[in-house]
Design a protein around this motif. Sequence first.
Motif, short mmCIF file in Angstrom:
data_model
loop_
_atom_site.label_atom_id
_atom_site.label_comp_id
_atom_site.label_asym_id
_atom_site.label_seq_id
_atom_site.Cartn_x
_atom_site.Cartn_y
_atom_site.Cartn_z
N ASP A 73 -23.54 38.29 -2.57
CA ASP A 73 -24.54 38.49 -3.78
C ASP A 73 -24.61 37.07 -4.24
N GLU A 74 -23.51 36.72 -4.71
CA GLU A 74 -23.35 35.25 -5.33
C GLU A 74 -23.32 34.01 -4.37
N ASP A 75 -23.00 34.32 -3.24
CA ASP A 75 -23.02 33.02 -2.26
C ASP A 75 -21.48 32.36 -2.72
N VAL A 76 -20.37 33.25 -3.06
CA VAL A 76 -19.21 32.64 -3.21
C VAL A 76 -17.97 33.49 -2.44
N ALA A 77 -17.01 32.37 -2.30
CA ALA A 77 -15.60 32.92 -1.77
C ALA A 77 -14.37 32.63 -2.80
N TYR A 78 -13.77 33.68 -3.30
CA TYR A 78 -12.80 33.47 -4.25
C TYR A 78 -11.50 33.34 -3.29
N VAL A 79 -10.86 32.52 -3.66
CA VAL A 79 -9.58 31.96 -2.88
C VAL A 79 -8.32 32.23 -3.90
#
Length: 77
Positions: free
Chosen positions: A46-52
């Motif tokens: 939805d946010e076009d984010v990947a949390y690493v």
Amino acid sequence: MQFIYVCRHCRSYLGRVDHGRVDETRLGFTSLTAEEQADIITYNSDEDVAYVKTICDYCQEAIEAHPELVLLENPLQ
């Protein structure tokens, strides 16, 4: 897509990389097993984010000084 790096222990923001500059192969994610990827990377489409999840210097030093902390679920909270 953005890759946002956070400490897995204290959840501090450590930085980000925009997908336009680099891809998952160059970040080394493709060399991880599926289990490692699931543990380290959380995608939010939805946010076009990947949390690493990684570890900050403070938490790394604390764990090196007190290795028993890794036995706790949230050692530095």
